[in-house]
Design an enzyme around this catalytic site. Structure first.
Site, PDB file in Angstrom:
ATOM      1  N   GLU A  23     -22.263 -24.973 -27.581  1.00  0.00           N
ATOM      2  CA  GLU A  23     -23.027 -24.537 -28.743  1.00  0.00           C
ATOM      3  C   GLU A  23     -24.455 -25.048 -28.593  1.00  0.00           C
ATOM      4  O   GLU A  23     -24.685 -26.198 -28.212  1.00  0.00           O
ATOM      5  CB  GLU A  23     -22.398 -25.126 -30.007  1.00  0.00           C
ATOM      6  N   LYS A  55     -18.431 -18.420 -36.451  1.00  0.00           N
ATOM      7  CA  LYS A  55     -17.922 -19.652 -37.048  1.00  0.00           C
ATOM      8  C   LYS A  55     -17.610 -19.439 -38.525  1.00  0.00           C
ATOM      9  O   LYS A  55     -18.435 -18.915 -39.282  1.00  0.00           O
ATOM     10  CB  LYS A  55     -18.953 -20.771 -36.874  1.00  0.00           C
ATOM     11  N   CYS A  83     -17.534 -26.231 -32.763  1.00  0.00           N
ATOM     12  CA  CYS A  83     -17.941 -27.562 -33.226  1.00  0.00           C
ATOM     13  C   CYS A  83     -16.951 -28.136 -34.226  1.00  0.00           C
ATOM     14  O   CYS A  83     -15.777 -28.353 -33.921  1.00  0.00           O
ATOM     15  CB  CYS A  83     -19.365 -27.470 -33.801  1.00  0.00           C
TER      16      CYS A  83
END
Length: 526
Positions: A272, A350, A403
């Protein structure tokens, strides 16, 4: 008549909470966690009421979350919109809120136990499971550092956490509470000079924590069939948004990604935040001006395709923009799958965004006060639909989690389309010395629960290949550039947790609470 609480007791409870947090990475001092829990259980038992027990739990939680989440303060040093000292205020304010969940557990336990010692421990263990589940879901949730993380062993062995496929992480937290209670029993037995009982109570938790570190794994010890190259470019947070360095950053990540066996199918994994280019067309010109290829994302994709080479497919963190009415209205933090021909083969957005990191809640109220999100830019990120499995043919079925999403137990896979592995790109450069090892530990727990390998590519570390037993097969340390090559470890058959999710953990909580009620009722009838 209850004794008056000493004036130093609130400080002792706060200190005990901080001691409990030393059981997490990077210190991993699990005996401290059990000892601190023993002290908390003793204080709850001696509380004058359920409300007083809740206060004990809140004070304990204040120390627990302040130390455990200290890395959040570091994130404020990498932005200019707010003063860096505000980071420590943020840590404290977050701890004040999160401490409500240990307070909830303590209140429920004291209320259910009705003053009976034998009923308190299972009541607290069951209540703790429920409180952690609520913490992970309420207001989008913050599941960082559940108590069960103290049961996770070192890189080569998962330790007691190996039982997570049959419990889930939150029920494992309940077991850790039980083990802390056994140490309290050991201390009390020793005070009464009942040395045999004291030894037994002390030895059982120690044996459960230590013996799994010595036993062989049942294991996914073999190699898989899909080749990977996992890249950690070591792009620091202080330079990652400097447009003058974008080309050099790309050249660095490109050198680490070149094929060593051209034409062999492999998946290349970038973190990321490691790619400065927009990969999709159709955005206003101003957004392309600072990228390595200016106006033409097709050229950027083609260059990436040449880097990874024939037979390879790239999974990389990227940013997509959301266009509405001809204007950019938001952004999405995405993983993009890119073929060697430069074509986009799929993407994932995400879903679990970081409040105050990727978006500013209540922006209309908070922005005029000078508050901003930590990630640079004025556009808030928008959430995607949730866990997704991307079927990439010869490159396998990848479950994608960006993440912070990997910390949410039971929320990392599309259960209807089980993946072959989980890919977790992350930018941990924000989070100082404590955040990255804690993040990696939670990724290991997802691997154990789901019976799936997890591959983590980060900008600055710790990048790792984790097998389906939670064993770290390879890793790149923090603050070093490097690449990992190998074959994706095989998955286990779906675990019980993979089938049931947190219904399993809540089932354990119900059993513990029922046991507590039975004990309390029987004692009350005597």
């Amino acid at each position: 008549m209850p004794h008056r609480t000493p004036r130093w007791m609130p400080f002792a409870l706060i200190g005990a909470g901080a001691v409990a947090a030393t059981g997490f990475q990077p210190l991993a001092l699990w005996p401290c966690t059990l000892a601190a829990l023993a002290f908390l259980i003793d204080r709850i038992e001696h509380a004058r009421s359920a409300r007083h027990a809740a206060l004990c739990g809140w004070l304990f939680g204040l120390g627990y979350f302040t130390l455990g989440n200290n890395w959040i303060a570091t994130a404020f040093t990498y932005q200019a919109q707010m003063p860096a000292w505000l980071g420590w205020i943020a840590v404290l304010l977050l701890a004040i809120y999160l401490a409500a969940f240990p307070a909830l557990a303590a209140f429920l336990a004291a209320w259910l136990a009705r003053g009976w010692r034998a009923a308190l421990l299972p009541a607290l263990a069951g209540s703790w499971i429920i409180a952690e589940y609520v913490r992970a879901t309420l207001f989008t949730g913050f599941a960082w550092n559940p108590l069960g993380m103290a049961a996770l062993g070192g890189f080569a062995r998962p330790g007691l956490a190996a039982i997570a496929p049959w419990t889930g992480t939150y029920a494992l937290s309940g077991l850790v509470v039980m083990l802390g209670g056994f140490w309290l029993f050991a201390w009390r037995s020793g005070r009464s000079q009942q040395w045999g009982a004291a030894l037994a109570y002390a030895a059982l938790p120690a044996a459960l924590m230590i013996l799994p570190l010595l036993l062989p794994l049942h294991g996914a010890g073999g190699a898989g069939k899909l080749a990977y190259t996992l890249v950690q470019p070591n792009i620091g947070q202080d330079t990652i948004n400097d447009a003058s360095l974008y080309e050099g950053q790309f050249q660095g990540i490109a050198r680490l990604s070149l094929p060593r066996a051209p034409g062999t199918p492999r998946v290349v994994l970038w973190p990321e935040g490691g790619l400065p280019d927009y990969l999709r067309s159709g955005y206003p010109q101003v957004f392309y001006n600072a990228t390595t290829f200016g106006a033409d994302p097709a050229l950027a994709r083609a260059r990436i395709g040449r880097v990874i080479g024939p037979g390879s497919l790239l999974l990389t963190g990227a940013t997509d923009l959301v266009i509405g009415g001809g204007d950019v209205t938001g952004a999405r933090n995405v993983i993009t799958a890119l073929g060697a021909d430069g074509a986009i083969r799929g993407s994932y957005a995400k879903a679990h965004l970081v409040p105050y990191g990727e978006y500013l809640p209540m922006r209309a109220w908070l922005a005029p006060l000078g508050l901003s999100r930590l990630v640079s830019g004025s556009l808030d990120f928008l959430p995607g639909p949730g866990p997704r499995t991307l079927d990439m043919g010869v490159h396998g079925k990848a479950g994608l989690q960006i993440c912070y999403e990997i910390i949410f137990s039971g929320e990392v896979t599309d259960r209807a389309h089980r993946p072959d592995y989980l890919f977790n790109p992350s930018n941990d450069g924000w989070f100082g010395a404590w955040g990255p090892p804690q993040h990696l530990a939670q990724a290991r727990m997802r691997a154990i629960e789901e019976g799936l390998p997890v591959l983590r590519a980060t900008t600055t570390g710790i990048s790792a290949v984790i097998d389906a037993d939670g064993v770290v097969r390879q890793f790149v340390p923090r603050l070093k550039a490097g690449r990992l090559d190998g074959l994706v470890p095989p998955a286990h058959p779906p675990t019980l947790f993979a089938r049931l999710g947190n219904t399993l953990a809540l089932g354990w909580a119900i059993l513990l609470l029922a046991a507590s009620l039975v004990v309390a009722r029987r004692r009350g009838e005597r």
